[in-house]
Write a protein that holds these residues in place. Sequence first.
Motif, PDB file in Angstrom:
ATOM      1  N   ALA A   1       2.810   9.423  -5.972  1.00  0.00           N
ATOM      2  CA  ALA A   1       3.079   8.063  -5.506  1.00  0.00           C
ATOM      3  C   ALA A   1       1.773   7.367  -5.118  1.00  0.00           C
ATOM      4  N   TRP A   2       0.845   8.103  -4.497  1.00  0.00           N
ATOM      5  CA  TRP A   2      -0.463   7.543  -4.150  1.00  0.00           C
ATOM      6  C   TRP A   2      -1.244   7.192  -5.410  1.00  0.00           C
ATOM      7  N   VAL A   3      -1.235   8.102  -6.391  1.00  0.00           N
ATOM      8  CA  VAL A   3      -1.948   7.861  -7.648  1.00  0.00           C
ATOM      9  C   VAL A   3      -1.426   6.596  -8.329  1.00  0.00           C
ATOM     10  N   ASP A   4      -0.103   6.390  -8.291  1.00  0.00           N
ATOM     11  CA  ASP A   4       0.517   5.241  -8.964  1.00  0.00           C
ATOM     12  C   ASP A   4       0.486   3.973  -8.127  1.00  0.00           C
ATOM     13  N   GLY A   5      -0.045   4.053  -6.891  1.00  0.00           N
ATOM     14  CA  GLY A   5      -0.104   2.871  -6.045  1.00  0.00           C
ATOM     15  C   GLY A   5       1.229   2.491  -5.431  1.00  0.00           C
ATOM     16  N   ARG A   6       2.114   3.486  -5.253  1.00  0.00           N
ATOM     17  CA  ARG A   6       3.455   3.201  -4.729  1.00  0.00           C
ATOM     18  C   ARG A   6       3.593   3.520  -3.240  1.00  0.00           C
ATOM     19  N   LEU A   7       2.510   3.961  -2.598  1.00  0.00           N
ATOM     20  CA  LEU A   7       2.566   4.212  -1.160  1.00  0.00           C
ATOM     21  C   LEU A   7       2.097   2.964  -0.410  1.00  0.00           C
ATOM     22  N   ASP A   8       2.768   2.648   0.682  1.00  0.00           N
ATOM     23  CA  ASP A   8       2.297   1.549   1.512  1.00  0.00           C
ATOM     24  C   ASP A   8       2.655   1.835   2.968  1.00  0.00           C
ATOM     25  N   GLY A   9       2.139   0.990   3.839  1.00  0.00           N
ATOM     26  CA  GLY A   9       2.470   1.096   5.245  1.00  0.00           C
ATOM     27  C   GLY A   9       2.101   2.442   5.855  1.00  0.00           C
ATOM     28  N   GLU A  10       3.024   2.971   6.635  1.00  0.00           N
ATOM     29  CA  GLU A  10       2.791   4.206   7.372  1.00  0.00           C
ATOM     30  C   GLU A  10       2.614   5.400   6.443  1.00  0.00           C
ATOM     31  N   ARG A  11       3.392   5.436   5.333  1.00  0.00           N
ATOM     32  CA  ARG A  11       3.258   6.555   4.378  1.00  0.00           C
ATOM     33  C   ARG A  11       1.860   6.593   3.789  1.00  0.00           C
ATOM     34  N   LEU A  12       1.323   5.433   3.451  1.00  0.00           N
ATOM     35  CA  LEU A  12      -0.032   5.369   2.894  1.00  0.00           C
ATOM     36  C   LEU A  12      -1.057   5.823   3.925  1.00  0.00           C
ATOM     37  N   ARG A  13      -0.906   5.357   5.159  1.00  0.00           N
ATOM     38  CA  ARG A  13      -1.858   5.727   6.210  1.00  0.00           C
ATOM     39  C   ARG A  13      -1.861   7.233   6.448  1.00  0.00           C
ATOM     40  N   ARG A  14      -0.660   7.843   6.519  1.00  0.00           N
ATOM     41  CA  ARG A  14      -0.573   9.286   6.764  1.00  0.00           C
ATOM     42  C   ARG A  14      -1.161  10.080   5.602  1.00  0.00           C
ATOM     43  N   PHE A  15      -0.891   9.642   4.384  1.00  0.00           N
ATOM     44  CA  PHE A  15      -1.396  10.395   3.231  1.00  0.00           C
ATOM     45  C   PHE A  15      -2.911  10.291   3.143  1.00  0.00           C
ATOM     46  N   GLU A  16      -3.464   9.136   3.424  1.00  0.00           N
ATOM     47  CA  GLU A  16      -4.919   8.994   3.353  1.00  0.00           C
ATOM     48  C   GLU A  16      -5.606   9.770   4.473  1.00  0.00           C
ATOM     49  N   GLN A  17      -4.917   9.955   5.604  1.00  0.00           N
ATOM     50  CA  GLN A  17      -5.445  10.852   6.636  1.00  0.00           C
ATOM     51  C   GLN A  17      -5.505  12.284   6.112  1.00  0.00           C
ATOM     52  N   ARG A  18      -4.470  12.693   5.374  1.00  0.00           N
ATOM     53  CA  ARG A  18      -4.476  14.034   4.780  1.00  0.00           C
ATOM     54  C   ARG A  18      -5.617  14.182   3.771  1.00  0.00           C
ATOM     55  N   LEU A  19      -5.868  13.141   2.976  1.00  0.00           N
ATOM     56  CA  LEU A  19      -6.971  13.189   2.012  1.00  0.00           C
ATOM     57  C   LEU A  19      -8.312  13.361   2.729  1.00  0.00           C
ATOM     58  N   ASP A  20      -8.476  12.656   3.843  1.00  0.00           N
ATOM     59  CA  ASP A  20      -9.734  12.765   4.595  1.00  0.00           C
ATOM     60  C   ASP A  20      -9.923  14.172   5.155  1.00  0.00           C
ATOM     61  N   ALA A  21      -8.816  14.843   5.487  1.00  0.00           N
ATOM     62  CA  ALA A  21      -8.904  16.162   6.132  1.00  0.00           C
ATOM     63  C   ALA A  21      -8.901  17.315   5.131  1.00  0.00           C
ATOM     64  N   ASP A  22      -8.573  17.038   3.862  1.00  0.00           N
ATOM     65  CA  ASP A  22      -8.415  18.112   2.878  1.00  0.00           C
ATOM     66  C   ASP A  22      -9.235  17.779   1.632  1.00  0.00           C
TER      67      ASP A  22
END
Length: 282
Positions: free
Chosen positions: A10-31
Amino acid sequence: MTADRDELHAWVDGRLDGERLRRFEQRLDADPALRAEAQAWRSQTEALKGLARDVLDEPLPERLTAAAQGIAPGRRTANAPGREAAASADAVRRARDPRLWLAAATLAALAWTAGWISHARFAPPGASLARTAPPEFVRDAVAAHVVYAPEVRHPVEVAATQHEHLVQWLSKRLGAPLTVPSLDARGWSLVGGRLLPGADGARAQFMYQDASGARLTLYVADAGGLSGDTAFRFDSDGRIAAFYWIDGRFGYTLSAQTDRATLLALAEEVYRQLTRASPAPA
């Protein structure tokens, strides 16, 4: 795990937004591993989107517009310019309809599959190298070659100057010792390598270049249930040629924009070096 993959794509396709996007990008920063995989998927997606962008932006040929309107060649009349213009605009709108492009892509995929089936069914006995459609890892290898071989600034993640680190890193990610064949004697020098995602885990791509700037890639993937089939096989889409084989746990694909005989000689050299480097059975 399925939910994680859904979030990634969903992130790759640009379908994440709002809180879901923020949480996933935090995971990317940590992993870092997840970040590398996500960026690889996004780069591949963007590159594949760009392959046909120029074609889609071209004006629709007049003969196709006429065919869509049902006008036979030579039947266009000068006394109905308004009607022709309206019909032409309607035909263009229909041609731009994404549903039509999806249908065309589906038909192309069906035609490709039918071509492989008919080849397997009707090919002469001597044509044994291409009786069946290639495994999924071969398709992925050729796609990765198309995406990364033209790259000028970032063709690889780790350059050949860091050879030891490159081998250790990719060996760790694929879970087995890897060997990078030397093709210098054949006129191909190692550029480096990169980590790529796959349906069954991490995969590796090693890139080589000759004096003319042409690129050759060796793709390594877990062969899964295909392990044990060691025959060389050839595949080509008319532009990119590939020899692939399976040895033990891994499937290997050697891809380049060259002729079959040249690529076969290189594949045989790669296979010899990989075989020599493999540990002897206990």
